[in-house]
Design an enzyme around this catalytic site. Structure first.
Site, PDB file in Angstrom:
ATOM      1  N   GLY A   1     -16.791 -17.847 114.147  1.00  0.00           N
ATOM      2  CA  GLY A   1     -15.500 -17.283 113.792  1.00  0.00           C
ATOM      3  C   GLY A   1     -15.027 -17.832 112.472  1.00  0.00           C
ATOM      4  O   GLY A   1     -15.748 -18.582 111.786  1.00  0.00           O
ATOM      5  N   GLY A   2     -13.802 -17.467 112.107  1.00  0.00           N
ATOM      6  CA  GLY A   2     -13.268 -17.876 110.820  1.00  0.00           C
ATOM      7  C   GLY A   2     -13.084 -19.374 110.682  1.00  0.00           C
ATOM      8  O   GLY A   2     -13.089 -19.910 109.582  1.00  0.00           O
ATOM      9  N   PHE A   3     -12.904 -20.079 111.813  1.00  0.00           N
ATOM     10  CA  PHE A   3     -12.623 -21.513 111.748  1.00  0.00           C
ATOM     11  C   PHE A   3     -13.805 -22.379 112.190  1.00  0.00           C
ATOM     12  O   PHE A   3     -13.680 -23.584 112.277  1.00  0.00           O
ATOM     13  CB  PHE A   3     -11.413 -21.851 112.620  1.00  0.00           C
ATOM     14  CG  PHE A   3     -10.128 -21.292 112.096  1.00  0.00           C
ATOM     15  CD1 PHE A   3      -9.157 -20.829 112.955  1.00  0.00           C
ATOM     16  CD2 PHE A   3      -9.894 -21.215 110.735  1.00  0.00           C
ATOM     17  CE1 PHE A   3      -7.976 -20.298 112.479  1.00  0.00           C
ATOM     18  CE2 PHE A   3      -8.718 -20.698 110.239  1.00  0.00           C
ATOM     19  CZ  PHE A   3      -7.754 -20.224 111.118  1.00  0.00           C
TER      20      PHE A   3
ATOM     21  N   ASP B   1      -2.426 -14.648 118.513  1.00  0.00           N
ATOM     22  CA  ASP B   1      -3.725 -14.032 118.231  1.00  0.00           C
ATOM     23  C   ASP B   1      -4.336 -13.449 119.507  1.00  0.00           C
ATOM     24  O   ASP B   1      -5.495 -13.719 119.847  1.00  0.00           O
ATOM     25  CB  ASP B   1      -4.670 -15.045 117.593  1.00  0.00           C
ATOM     26  CG  ASP B   1      -5.821 -14.370 116.840  1.00  0.00           C
ATOM     27  OD1 ASP B   1      -5.714 -13.162 116.569  1.00  0.00           O
ATOM     28  OD2 ASP B   1      -6.809 -15.046 116.525  1.00  0.00           O
TER      29      ASP B   1
ATOM     30  N   LEU C   1     -23.140 -19.872 120.582  1.00  0.00           N
ATOM     31  CA  LEU C   1     -22.514 -18.793 121.339  1.00  0.00           C
ATOM     32  C   LEU C   1     -21.832 -17.782 120.428  1.00  0.00           C
ATOM     33  O   LEU C   1     -21.685 -16.610 120.787  1.00  0.00           O
ATOM     34  CB  LEU C   1     -21.476 -19.363 122.330  1.00  0.00           C
ATOM     35  CG  LEU C   1     -22.019 -20.267 123.435  1.00  0.00           C
ATOM     36  CD1 LEU C   1     -20.865 -20.856 124.243  1.00  0.00           C
ATOM     37  CD2 LEU C   1     -22.962 -19.492 124.347  1.00  0.00           C
TER      38      LEU C   1
END
Length: 683
Positions: A373-375, A493, A370
């Site tokens: 991201g950064g993590f 965030d 999907l």
């Protein structure tokens, strides 16, 4: 005898007719008080009865329900506003006591009820509290408001624990709930044990002007001084729930597998005003104390503890010795698993196995991906047995923040329950694999609808955007995090890519990996800058300290972004210089028409709503954190219950572009472990 029959019938009619008339009459005054109960002006049904000045809702037998209602229906119609659909404000207070068979275990609780009917004959006992049943729970046709004092945790209704107070609207799944207790004047929370067999007092107050419902509870010994801060405070318009002309007020209770008795000692109610204080000297507190002392303790499970210990202790001792030998043999293996086992003891065992999630995502194939991201990456998954569709985040083991984000999601989001927050279903920790499982949001992120290159099928009309922003969208979820949960949650965030849309285009705030929680009245212990450039408040960039005000700053930027479909920091195609979205909106306002900043794709909108959202966005992203409104006030602005400050004008704002430059200058000052995301890359 026949000569006297007509006379007798006449007397009978003279007696019955007034009774029938009074039973069908309305209480137009909307005010009553019971300083103890005698049975007058009260209807008791099922197991409920009146004895010794007490209203007894249950008789102590198992699997029973009890109902008691004020005999006359109340007229919630506002006489001052003819033909108005709004219900009147109301205030009520009552003293109750729950007497169960054990000190640490009880039957089910009781509830204060406002309903369109006083005939709840289809309701079930046990976890349904005599209010609803399995087939009508959640139906909008129930027209029911209940304040539950619940002493059993029911996973069916997502109860937070076995000692809580909840606000129920047409359903036993509470719209808001909190561990029973009260706040002192200095903001300190003191828990209360509902099954303590001690009298306690509850206050329920509804302000129709601000559609605010407050619930407060306190021990009986301090009843004369109602706590200034309510335990529960939620915004909800009861006009859509309660019929204005016929409302019944009363109490409902139920028992389950354990016998339990529920008592109401006194009750006061008033429409459109504050309920009168109870005459505490007239209440049967002494009777309650005597009843509590009469409860037998011989059958308490605790009485068997000594006997069990005497029998099992030698066996346990032998087992421990044998186990100690085995532990020495496997010491090395245990040391390797210690961290994982300790972590699971604190936060609970994994909800899913790695094998289940591997199968659900077809081995984490790219066709199920999907987004990234950064993590880590997020995959669509179909559970092998239940066939439930879920979103599965696989946290990257290479990420320095991975474990911290993983723990934050479980410890914070795992305890939150709100319709505008993405629901965490469970997690899996297997060797180096950290996985989180959420409700699947079929319409993806808000960011895609605002900034996708192909606008053909993803454009949002203004009605949808306003719905996403206001009190039934992101604002409602953020109000719950800041004001309405038992702790303060700072999200840290807030941005459009973290706002997800369900099948009905309702907004849900997600990604709590950077979130931090703290007690009401305390400070958040954050020292590092975290968030996404463009949404970071200037004081956060300087000091690294996240607060409710820094979340509100990000929400203000988001409101403008939703309206203008422009990213918080964008490049001017004319000169190639970066610009702040807030400067763009401010320039339009200074130019005489703030609506000039609106997304050109919007061909139909309400000017007043556009102006409200853009100006409120500027106010929330004000350079000074003290000038930003709290979320309670933001909700009132969005609901048009309160006008924006009259002195809030363009010249009262500094250039927010300068502030953004200042924020970027702070990058070198940030801690190396700070989690900051570039807008162009997402997270």
């Amino acid at each position: 005898m026949n000569m006297h029959q007509p006379c007798f019938l006449q007397y009978l009619l003279l007696i019955l007719v007034p009774l029938l008339l009074s039973a069908s009459a309305y209480d137009r005054s909307g005010e009553f008080i019971f300083d103890g109960f005698s049975g007058n002006d009260l209807i008791t049904m099922d197991a409920a009865s009146v004895t010794n000045g007490l209203l007894s809702l249950t008789s102590g037998q198992k699997e029973l329900r009890g109902h008691a209602f004020y005999a006359f229906p109340l007229d919630f119609t506002s006489a001052a506003v003819p033909n108005s659909s709004a219900v009147l404000s109301f205030s009520t207070t009552f003293v109750f006591a729950i007497i169960g068979p054990y000190d640490d275990l009880s039957g089910h609780g009781l509830a204060f009820v406002l309903s369109s009917t006083n005939d709840l004959f289809t309701a079930l006992p046990s976890q349904y509290l005599g209010l609803l049943n399995s087939w009508n729970d959640g139906n909008s046709s129930n027209h029911l408001l209940a304040i539950e004092l619940d002493t059993i945790q029911s996973t069916q209704f997502n109860d937070i624990n076995d000692n809580h107070i909840g606000i129920d609207i047409n359903s036993l799944s509470s719209v808001a709930s909190h561990t029973a207790g009260y706040y002192t004047s200095n903001g300190e929370f003191h828990p209360l044990k509902l099954i303590s067999r001690k009298p306690m007092q509850v206050w329920v107050d509804y302000d129709s002007n601000h559609i605010m419902l407050n619930v407060t509870i306190a021990p009986y010994f301090m009843s004369s001084t109602k706590p200034s801060r309510p335990l529960l405070s939620t915004i909800f318009n009861l006009s859509s729930i309660l019929p204005t002309a016929t409302v019944y007020a009363g109490f409902s209770s139920a028992t389950g597998t354990l016998n339990c008795k529920h008592y109401v000692l006194g009750w006061s109610f008033k429409l459109n005003g504050e309920a009168a204080s109870l005459n505490y000297s007239a209440l049967s507190v002494k009777t309650i104390q005597e009843l509590a002392q009469q409860v037998p303790t011989s059958d308490h499970p605790g009485s068997y503890k000594v006997l069990i210990c005497k029998i099992l202790l030698p066996i346990v001792a032998i087992f421990v010795l044998v186990s100690a030998v085995l532990v020495k043999v496997h010491m090395k293996r245990r040391s390797q698993e210690r961290a994982e086992l300790d972590w699971q003891r604190e936060y609970g065992p994994p909800s899913f196995t790695y094998k289940e999630l591997l199968a659900a995502t077809h081995g984490f194939k790219d066709k199920m991906l999907l987004g990234r991201g950064g993590f880590g990456s997020v995959y669509k998954g179909v559970m092998p047995i239940s066939k439930q569709i879920a979103a599965i985040k696989r946290v990257s083991p290479e990420s320095r923040q991975g474990m911290r984000e993983f723990m934050a999601e479980i410890t914070i989001l795992g305890h939150l329950r709100h319709r505008n927050l993405v629901q965490l279903i469970g997690y899996c920790s297997h060797k180096q694999h950290l996985l989180l499982v959420y409700d699947y949001m079929p319409n993806g992120s808000l960011d895609c609808y605002l900034h996708t290159q192909d606008h053909g099928n993803t454009n949002l009309c203004w009605a949808q955007r306003f719905h996403i922003i206001k009190g039934i969208g992101i604002a409602s979820g953020l109000f719950y995090l800041h004001e309405d949960w038992e702790q303060v949650v700072i999200h840290r965030d807030i941005k459009t890519s973290n706002v997800l849309l369900d099948s009905e285009m309702n907004a849900r705030l997600g990604d709590f990996g950077l979130a931090r929680s703290h007690d009401h009245g305390a400070d958040a212990h954050t020292t590092h800058v975290a968030g996404t450039y463009g949404y970071i408040a200037p004081e956060l960039a300087r000091l690294g300290k996240a607060t409710k005000a820094t979340d509100i700053f990000a929400f203000g930027v988001l409101m403008m972004e939703v309206t203008c479909a422009i990213r918080p920091i964008w490049v001017n195609t004319t000169d190639g210089e970066p610009l702040a979205l807030a400067d763009w909106v401010l320039a339009a306002w200074q130019g005489g028409s703030i609506t000039d900043a609106v997304d050109p794709r919007l061909d139909s909108y309400v000017d007043e709503e556009i102006e409200l959202v853009l100006k409120l966005g500027l106010l929330c992203s004000h350079p000074s954190p003290n000038a930003r409104p709290c979320m309670r006030l933001v909700m009132q602005y969005l609901q048009s219950d309160t006008p924006l400050p009259s002195d809030f004008q363009p010249n009262s704002l500094l250039s927010i572009g300068v502030i953004q430059d200042e924020m970027h200058d702070q990058r070198a000052m940030s801690c190396p472990s700070a989690a900051i995301t570039d807008l162009s890359k997402g997270r």
